[in-house]
Scaffold this motif. Structure first.
Motif, PDB file in Angstrom:
ATOM      1  N   VAL A   1       0.845  -1.198   0.000  1.00 44.93           N
ATOM      2  CA  VAL A   1       0.000   0.000   0.000  1.00 44.93           C
ATOM      3  C   VAL A   1       0.877   1.243   0.000  1.00 44.93           C
ATOM      4  O   VAL A   1       0.663   2.180  -0.783  1.00 44.93           O
ATOM      5  CB  VAL A   1      -0.958   0.009   1.215  1.00 44.93           C
ATOM      6  CG1 VAL A   1      -1.659   1.360   1.356  1.00 44.93           C
ATOM      7  CG2 VAL A   1      -1.975  -1.116   1.113  1.00 44.93           C
ATOM      8  N   ARG A   2       1.882   1.271   0.875  1.00 45.62           N
ATOM      9  CA  ARG A   2       2.796   2.433   0.926  1.00 45.62           C
ATOM     10  C   ARG A   2       3.494   2.635  -0.417  1.00 45.62           C
ATOM     11  O   ARG A   2       3.622   3.770  -0.890  1.00 45.62           O
ATOM     12  CB  ARG A   2       3.818   2.247   2.040  1.00 45.62           C
ATOM     13  CG  ARG A   2       3.252   2.397   3.426  1.00 45.62           C
ATOM     14  CD  ARG A   2       4.364   2.307   4.487  1.00 45.62           C
ATOM     15  NE  ARG A   2       3.810   2.149   5.796  1.00 45.62           N
ATOM     16  CZ  ARG A   2       3.637   0.988   6.422  1.00 45.62           C
ATOM     17  NH1 ARG A   2       4.012  -0.146   5.855  1.00 45.62           N
ATOM     18  NH2 ARG A   2       3.107   0.945   7.628  1.00 45.62           N
ATOM     19  N   ASP A   3       3.950   1.545  -1.026  1.00 42.12           N
ATOM     20  CA  ASP A   3       4.602   1.632  -2.336  1.00 42.12           C
ATOM     21  C   ASP A   3       3.650   2.185  -3.394  1.00 42.12           C
ATOM     22  O   ASP A   3       4.030   3.038  -4.199  1.00 42.12           O
ATOM     23  CB  ASP A   3       5.122   0.262  -2.785  1.00 42.12           C
ATOM     24  CG  ASP A   3       6.332  -0.206  -2.004  1.00 42.12           C
ATOM     25  OD1 ASP A   3       6.950   0.610  -1.284  1.00 42.12           O
ATOM     26  OD2 ASP A   3       6.656  -1.407  -2.102  1.00 42.12           O
ATOM     27  N   ALA A   4       2.420   1.686  -3.405  1.00 41.04           N
ATOM     28  CA  ALA A   4       1.440   2.146  -4.392  1.00 41.04           C
ATOM     29  C   ALA A   4       1.148   3.634  -4.223  1.00 41.04           C
ATOM     30  O   ALA A   4       1.057   4.372  -5.215  1.00 41.04           O
ATOM     31  CB  ALA A   4       0.152   1.338  -4.278  1.00 41.04           C
TER      32      ALA A   4
ATOM     33  N   ASP B   1      -5.973  11.371   3.455  1.00 40.85           N
ATOM     34  CA  ASP B   1      -6.478  11.541   2.094  1.00 40.85           C
ATOM     35  C   ASP B   1      -5.929  10.471   1.152  1.00 40.85           C
ATOM     36  O   ASP B   1      -6.668   9.900   0.351  1.00 40.85           O
ATOM     37  CB  ASP B   1      -6.141  12.933   1.560  1.00 40.85           C
ATOM     38  CG  ASP B   1      -6.930  14.027   2.257  1.00 40.85           C
ATOM     39  OD1 ASP B   1      -8.062  13.764   2.707  1.00 40.85           O
ATOM     40  OD2 ASP B   1      -6.401  15.159   2.362  1.00 40.85           O
ATOM     41  N   GLY B   2      -4.652  10.189   1.237  1.00 41.91           N
ATOM     42  CA  GLY B   2      -4.049   9.170   0.387  1.00 41.91           C
ATOM     43  C   GLY B   2      -4.597   7.789   0.672  1.00 41.91           C
ATOM     44  O   GLY B   2      -4.925   7.036  -0.254  1.00 41.91           O
ATOM     45  N   LEU B   3      -4.710   7.451   1.957  1.00 42.86           N
ATOM     46  CA  LEU B   3      -5.248   6.135   2.329  1.00 42.86           C
ATOM     47  C   LEU B   3      -6.717   6.003   1.938  1.00 42.86           C
ATOM     48  O   LEU B   3      -7.152   4.939   1.499  1.00 42.86           O
ATOM     49  CB  LEU B   3      -5.069   5.885   3.822  1.00 42.86           C
ATOM     50  CG  LEU B   3      -3.632   5.655   4.273  1.00 42.86           C
ATOM     51  CD1 LEU B   3      -3.548   5.655   5.802  1.00 42.86           C
ATOM     52  CD2 LEU B   3      -3.090   4.347   3.712  1.00 42.86           C
TER      53      LEU B   3
ATOM     54  N   GLN C   1       4.184   5.565  -5.541  1.00 34.19           N
ATOM     55  CA  GLN C   1       4.248   5.537  -7.003  1.00 34.19           C
ATOM     56  C   GLN C   1       3.189   6.438  -7.636  1.00 34.19           C
ATOM     57  O   GLN C   1       3.381   6.951  -8.734  1.00 34.19           O
ATOM     58  CB  GLN C   1       4.104   4.112  -7.517  1.00 34.19           C
ATOM     59  CG  GLN C   1       5.314   3.256  -7.198  1.00 34.19           C
ATOM     60  CD  GLN C   1       5.103   1.790  -7.556  1.00 34.19           C
ATOM     61  OE1 GLN C   1       4.062   1.412  -8.087  1.00 34.19           O
ATOM     62  NE2 GLN C   1       6.090   0.969  -7.249  1.00 34.19           N
ATOM     63  N   ALA C   2       2.078   6.624  -6.931  1.00 38.50           N
ATOM     64  CA  ALA C   2       1.012   7.493  -7.434  1.00 38.50           C
ATOM     65  C   ALA C   2       1.236   8.950  -7.035  1.00 38.50           C
ATOM     66  O   ALA C   2       0.424   9.817  -7.373  1.00 38.50           O
ATOM     67  CB  ALA C   2      -0.339   7.018  -6.904  1.00 38.50           C
TER      68      ALA C   2
END
Length: 126
Positions: free
Chosen positions: A56-59, A70-72, A62-63
């Motif tokens: 999840v952190r990597d995704a 907000d990101g989660l 990368q985005a």
């Protein structure tokens, strides 16, 4: 003067102050509480959740998204939408698996959502 309908009025009709945190709270109720409780009792399951959390952190990175509410929440919305498209429902609160072996066999999208909950909890977002 009293209002006879007051007893049946919703507690709050105001929109959530922070929709991202509200979504994370909802996911915690749907899968996080049961999934994390099971993971704390099963080292193998906890390792799987940790691997999903790293993904999840990597995704998010990368985005170009931050690992914040907000990101989660954006990541969560994409996982939930994909699960719905595939006909894979997200459990209602209190309906998720409770045992470690059941979670070890859980579908990918549920493990990702538990990982989101782990990250959110660890970051103090819940």
């Amino acid at each position: 003067m009293t209002n006879e309908f007051l007893a049946f009025a919703p507690i709050s009709t105001a929109p959530a102050a922070d929709p991202a945190r509200a979504l994370l709270d909802e996911m915690m109720a749907r899968v996080g509480v049961d999934g994390l409780a099971a993971a704390l009792g099963d080292a193998g399951l906890l390792a799987q959740v940790d691997q999903h959390a790293a993904a999840v952190r990597d995704a998010l990175g990368q985005a170009g998204r931050e690992v914040d509410a907000d990101g989660l929440a954006a990541y969560t919305r994409s996982i939930v939408a994909a699960a719905k498209r595939m006909g894979r429902p997200i459990p209602e609160p209190g309906q998720a698996y409770v045992s470690g072996p059941a979670w070890l066999a859980a579908e990918w999208h549920l493990m990702r959502l538990v990982a989101v909950c782990l990250i959110a909890e660890s970051a103090g977002l819940l």
